[in-house]
Design a protein around this motif. Structure first.
Motif, mmCIF file in Angstrom:
data_model
loop_
_atom_site.group_PDB
_atom_site.id
_atom_site.type_symbol
_atom_site.label_atom_id
_atom_site.label_comp_id
_atom_site.label_asym_id
_atom_site.label_seq_id
_atom_site.Cartn_x
_atom_site.Cartn_y
_atom_site.Cartn_z
ATOM 1 N N UNK A 328 0.795 -1.222 0.000
ATOM 2 C CA UNK A 328 0.000 0.000 0.000
ATOM 3 C C UNK A 328 0.821 1.262 0.000
ATOM 4 N N UNK A 329 2.165 1.140 -0.014
ATOM 5 C CA UNK A 329 3.042 2.315 -0.044
ATOM 6 C C UNK A 329 3.464 2.607 -1.484
ATOM 7 N N UNK A 330 3.287 3.852 -1.956
ATOM 8 C CA UNK A 330 3.720 4.196 -3.320
ATOM 9 C C UNK A 330 5.237 4.255 -3.417
ATOM 10 N N UNK A 331 5.739 4.169 -4.646
ATOM 11 C CA UNK A 331 7.179 4.244 -4.900
ATOM 12 C C UNK A 331 7.414 5.401 -5.872
ATOM 13 N N UNK A 332 7.487 6.637 -5.362
ATOM 14 C CA UNK A 332 7.595 7.798 -6.254
ATOM 15 C C UNK A 332 8.987 8.073 -6.780
ATOM 16 N N UNK A 333 10.009 7.542 -6.101
ATOM 17 C CA UNK A 333 11.380 7.852 -6.496
ATOM 18 C C UNK A 333 12.301 6.656 -6.397
ATOM 19 N N UNK A 334 13.586 6.920 -6.222
ATOM 20 C CA UNK A 334 14.572 5.833 -6.129
ATOM 21 C C UNK A 334 14.356 5.001 -4.873
#
Length: 494
Positions: A328-334
């Motif tokens: 449920x956690x987004x991955x917006x970057x590295x």
């Protein structure tokens, strides 16, 4: 419970020993591998099973004993009876694997390997390799001893070339014991259930499952405990209590998000300095990633500015490509994935783990570490399922954009300032483009006179300031051009 089946309405149904009926939406099988593996061969009924053995040593006094199997159960049996027996002979399908050489706790442990001494030091005990599939056991009507039929060498067409007359088993035995392990009881399912085995040989005793512990072929059917060991067989400790206590927790967290919308537990940081402190603490204290090395990893997800981060502890390494779906956690970057690994050429049957020069002693050659040590994988973006499945042989994770090895330490205390902490800090500075040094107040005052954005070491890390840091522009000042390995300003700490 028996005849576990899945109905047309997608619900599971099963019965207990009193014919009470149960229905449910999900099933979690945590029954262990409790069914003895007992292959059929001629005379199998004359063989004693490990599960039925007595611990009374008088029952073995002066006997010649033949043990089928060469794992811990077989060696445990030999270790227990060898002081009372005449001789003990053991047969296995492959050479003995020593746990200290393979680093796999399911291989032979030192506490059970006494027969290796008596075999090599002329005490008449012996070990050899052969398959139990071709056994033919008979009881002699003359002396009552158990004999195994001699094997013959043949050529294509079945012609007998020579008869073996110096077979070590030719004098027969008073007792033959089967110690070839246990397997999952697949008979608990109704015949209509499409439950598959994990493999054809060594992993066939386990059910076939996905990386999220769900049965492949039956949706809604999950496994927990040692039943999931096919995912890390001969690699990590998922088949044993000190390992699967963490994979059980992992399954719980996966189902929490899938069924109840509860996100995977996470620690959030608004600056990379506090992040580094937490990383170091986990690497030195965490039991989950230590026991389930190369199976459970630490995952740090950064925002687009590489400044704020979300830290996921003990997350399945194989599911990093599906973080948002699983947690449920987004991955917006590295992201950085921390994996505990042995050296790639260190472990294995027949290798000498005690050879001279086995340990690396300098941070400059940390990538040559043989013993268990942290490896930091930096990815500019989240990798895919295909990247994970196609990773190079012997690599725990796909090839990263940057990688950092922390020097091995057999006490697993990775807290030496120069050897461990400083190289890690410079690695983070390099990939994040941020100065992670600590400064005195006077130094921070001088920096504030020349730039509008202070490095993390000059910012108070209380709740108010961290919120403020998170909303400040991070890449529009002179400080954004900071080079991690440039010469520090005069009078500043390094």
């Amino acid at each position: 419970m028996h005849d576990v089946m899945k109905r047309e309405d997608k619900l599971f149904q099963m019965w207990d020993q009193h014919d009470n009926v149960y229905t449910c939406k999900y099933v979690i099988m945590a029954t262990g591998i409790a069914k003895p593996h007992a292959p059929y061969f001629e005379g199998h009924e004359l063989v004693d099973g490990y599960e039925d053995l007595t611990t009374d040593l008088e029952a073995f006094e002066g006997q010649s004993v033949f043990i089928i199997g060469r794992g811990n159960a077989a060696h445990e049996t030999a270790q227990h009876i060898m002081g009372s027996t005449n001789v003990v002979h053991m047969m296995g399908r492959s050479a003995t694997r020593l746990a200290w050489a393979t680093h796999y706790v399911g291989d032979l442990r030192a506490i059970n390997n006494g027969i290796l001494d008596t075999y090599q030091l002329k005490s008449l005990d012996g070990l050899f390799e052969a398959s139990s599939d071709a056994l033919n056991v008979t009881r002699s009507p003359i002396d009552g001893r158990l004999y195994m039929q001699n094997e013959f060498d043949t050529v294509p067409g079945g012609q007998v070339v020579s008869e073996v007359d110096n077979d070590a088993t030719r004098e027969g035995y008073d007792r033959i014991i089967r110690c070839i392990g246990f397997e999952f009881d697949f008979e608990i399912f109704h015949p209509s259930m499409n439950v598959k085995r994990a493999g054809l040989r060594r992993t066939a005793k386990y059910p076939k499952i996905s990386f999220s512990y769900e049965s492949i072929g039956v949706k809604g059917l999950y496994y927990a405990g040692t039943n999931t060991h096919s995912l890390d067989h001969r690699k990590s400790a998922g088949g044993f209590i000190h390992g699967y206590r963490y994979t059980v927790r992992t399954l719980h967290r996966i189902l929490e998000w899938r069924n109840h919308g509860v996100q995977w537990p996470a620690v959030k940081f608004n600056n990379p300095q506090d992040l580094m402190t937490h990383m170091t603490k986990r690497i030195n204290e965490a039991s989950d990633i230590y026991q389930m090395f190369s199976v459970l990893c630490e995952v740090i997800i950064f925002d687009e500015n590489k400044y704020s981060s979300t830290y996921l502890e003990a997350y399945p390494c194989a599911l990093v490509s599906r973080i948002q779906k699983i947690t449920g956690h987004p991955v917006p970057g590295p992201m950085i994935v921390i994996n505990l690994e042995y050296g790639k050429n260190f472990s294995g049957p027949g290798k000498d783990p005690f050879k001279r020069g086995r340990a690396a002693y300098s941070a400059s050659v940390a990538h040559r570490s043989n013993f268990l040590h942290p490896v930091y994988y930096y990815y500019e973006k989240q990798y895919t399922d295909k990247d994970y499945l196609n990773k190079p042989p012997k690599w725990g994770l796909p090839v990263p954009d940057r990688i950092h090895h922390t020097l091995e330490e057999f006490t697993t205390k990775f807290d030496a300032v120069r050897t461990h902490s400083l190289p890690l800090r410079r690695f983070l500075e390099d990939v994040l483009g941020v100065d992670l040094r600590n400064f005195f107040a006077t130094e921070c005052m001088l920096i504030s006179l020349t730039t509008s954005t202070l490095p993390p070491g000059c910012q108070s890390h209380n709740q108010t300031s961290t919120i403020q840091v998170a909303t400040m522009p991070l890449r529009n000042s002179l400080y954004s051009d900071f080079k991690p390995f440039s010469v520090p300003l005069p009078g500043f700490s390094s």
